[in-house]
Design an enzyme around this catalytic site. Sequence first.
Site, PDB file in Angstrom:
ATOM      1  N   MET A  39       6.255 -36.720  24.640  1.00  0.00           N
ATOM      2  CA  MET A  39       7.518 -36.473  25.263  1.00  0.00           C
ATOM      3  C   MET A  39       7.817 -36.200  26.546  1.00  0.00           C
ATOM      4  SD  MET A  39      10.690 -36.700  23.944  1.00  0.00           S
ATOM      5  CE  MET A  39      11.207 -36.043  22.350  1.00  0.00           C
ATOM      6  N   GLU A  47      -3.677 -14.655  15.949  1.00  0.00           N
ATOM      7  CA  GLU A  47      -2.215 -14.241  15.516  1.00  0.00           C
ATOM      8  C   GLU A  47      -1.037 -15.048  15.457  1.00  0.00           C
ATOM      9  OE1 GLU A  47      -4.494 -12.617  17.472  1.00  0.00           O
ATOM     10  OE2 GLU A  47      -4.960 -10.847  16.748  1.00  0.00           O
ATOM     11  N   LYS A  86      -1.465   4.379  14.742  1.00  0.00           N
ATOM     12  CA  LYS A  86      -2.717   4.398  13.954  1.00  0.00           C
ATOM     13  C   LYS A  86      -2.780   5.791  13.192  1.00  0.00           C
ATOM     14  CE  LYS A  86      -7.591   3.737  13.409  1.00  0.00           C
ATOM     15  NZ  LYS A  86      -8.795   3.180  14.117  1.00  0.00           N
ATOM     16  N   PHE A 100      -6.677   1.797  25.273  1.00  0.00           N
ATOM     17  CA  PHE A 100      -7.273   0.731  24.971  1.00  0.00           C
ATOM     18  C   PHE A 100      -6.310  -0.203  23.967  1.00  0.00           C
ATOM     19  CE2 PHE A 100     -10.031  -1.881  22.116  1.00  0.00           C
ATOM     20  CZ  PHE A 100     -10.363  -2.604  22.955  1.00  0.00           C
ATOM     21  N   GLN A 101      -6.071  -1.572  24.267  1.00  0.00           N
ATOM     22  CA  GLN A 101      -5.193  -2.111  23.405  1.00  0.00           C
ATOM     23  C   GLN A 101      -3.956  -1.736  23.202  1.00  0.00           C
ATOM     24  OE1 GLN A 101      -7.526  -3.468  19.849  1.00  0.00           O
ATOM     25  NE2 GLN A 101      -8.117  -5.317  21.220  1.00  0.00           N
TER      26      GLN A 101
END
Lengths: 159, 565
Positions: free
Chosen positions: B473, B50, B162, B112-113
């Site tokens: 760097m 993502e 949802k 969940f999630q």
Amino acid sequence: MITENSERRVISVIVVNEASVLSRITDLFSGRGYNITSLTVAPIPESRYSRLTIVTSGSVRVIEQITKQLHKLIPVLRVYEHADLVEKEMALIKFPLSENLSDISTLCAAYNGKIVNVGENVIIAMVADEPVRIENFLRVIKKYNPKEIVRSGAVALER
Amino acid sequence: MQISGAQMVIEALIAEGVDTIFGYPGGAIMNVYDEIYKQNKFHHILNRHEQASVHAAEGYAKASGKVGVALITSGPGFTNAVTGLADAYMDSIPLVVISGQVPMSLIGTDAFQEIDAVGISRSCTKHNYLVTDAKDLPRVLKEAFYIAASGRPGPVHVDIPKDVTAQIEEFNYDIEINLETYKPNVKGNTRQIKKAMEAIAKARRPLFYLGGGIINSNAAYEVRELVHKTGIPAVETFMARGTLSYDDDLLISMLGMHGSYAANMAMSETDLVIGLGARFDDRVTGKLSEFAKNAGVIHVDIDPASISKLVNADFPIVGDIKNVVLEMLGLSDLIDADKYKTWRSNIKNFDELHPLTFHEDSDRLKPQWVIQRVGELLGDSANISTDVGQHQMWAAQFYPFTRPRQWISSGGLGTMGFGFPAAIGVKAATPEKISINFTGDGSILMNCQELMTAVEQKLPVINIILNNNFLGMVRQWQTLFYDKRHSETDLSVQPDFVKLSEAFGGIGYRVHTKEEFDAALKDAVEKNVVAFIEVLVERFENVMPMVPSGGSLFNMMLLEKKEKK
């Protein structure tokens, strides 16, 4: 330019009364390292807005940034940062009933207050005045052994 | 029409003219993905992480000037995307990122999630929404696109539970946006602009300080005209590369920590800074109290909060750069370009004294040569994305930029892993250009799974890995400021980059010499497939010149001078 004096300022913010708007304001302060001394918020009657009164401190540059950053938030309608305003704060103080009630009552009266509740062992007094005067009052009443003190934080209105 | 929340998302994207979106499906966003399956109006690119979706949307937005769109699921899908949101926020990139959320009835139950997505994105987006009723969706999506693209652009996050995507409501997108509390000021104050132009006319050593806001405002060509009409030299910030063409006589170069000596000296000697869409960032100013110490400051910016934030502006002008510059052009007769002849030649002298250059003094290729060579071979025909680190600074210093939106890099946040997915978005937006990603052996591994995306989507990004077997760097700072204690920066153990690319279906080259590099680049361009060109470069090369952190611009560490043989 870097070492500017920090001074106390009162900022009023008019915001759309919607979910999580208060978090947006407080996140801004914590995220950018600004101080909040006190913050009050309540809906503005007959509108979809709320008014926040924030007491903060910072240099002129910081205060300018605070007002600009606040204004940048999408739900913020207006930001007032005036020096010329009427400011009030309320405090509730719980005293033991055994203290000198007439002293307390007289002192409260001098600070726009009175005894508002009497219980079996304690009384509750209320005062409402300018924040500096509230400071002063709280210092003076120390000798009456206050058990609990609640301050409302300042509310202010531009003249 | 009565449609579901998920269908509303699709209809809104179509109405906004979106042709490409980037994303990754998951439980909470499945209703929307189901509708994506059923439509053919826009193209969905499946990234393999993502974070990459959001970076790809950024690259797409930066190259096209349109709003980038990413679609992700709740919980880890969203938290993976946060780096992208933060990156877009820092660099003012217009994005709409839509995430799924657990159903309303489960919010707050540690489902969940589930994660408090708007709570997290609040501090790294321009604005965000949690949509609790599908009735609000058309308005919210319309506002999201408007807020992302208007004023100072930025990412807007829309979190949709949802059950809201399943809810059926009336959809009408033909609505007026009425945001009483958000009205960006796009037109500069005319009197203030006149005063600023009078100040420029009076100045003896004025200097244009060009920032990324010019690119966002699509004002580069107007700025070019203003610079040429006034004859005033210009420095560019990192974000503004490409505003002026590299061969413009009036362009000094980039300024700041790794800016050129001439640019930083010009900034130190100027008596009037004309800041256009730049924000006086710490990497630009160095020590603030010494920055343009004797100069007045004109500061044009669409964001009032950027003005006088770090450097006090004597002439603050809040407005869209394009509008303000057009007004300035109308007053350019006030200014006599001949007046600055000496000033221009002084700057030339600075440049001759310490030009932006490098020495070819090692057996291994010099990374700067690689950048320069790509510039010679591809020049205007390529869009240049980068990751973050030494290669990024060399690209900013040495690539011959000719146009705005040619340069796509993570400036403010400095996000390693940005380059490859961004270059995928760039290629999707501008397929007619070659999409180059300059990267390092550190950065490329932070989103190398995007090989799969690029191969699958036939988006032939050419990744040029400047491999010095170091986190370069950081290694440079350790060498200079930590007594050469190279703590955890030695990347001697590496994958076989050629095989890595091949494993995903791309092609790979390992390059040691100039001839090999030319052949590899030519071949990669001709084959037009996803490529890794691993260039083994000098390990201990430093990015020079350099203003040490917190130092003054005029006090630079310079490239050692070498006798010409």
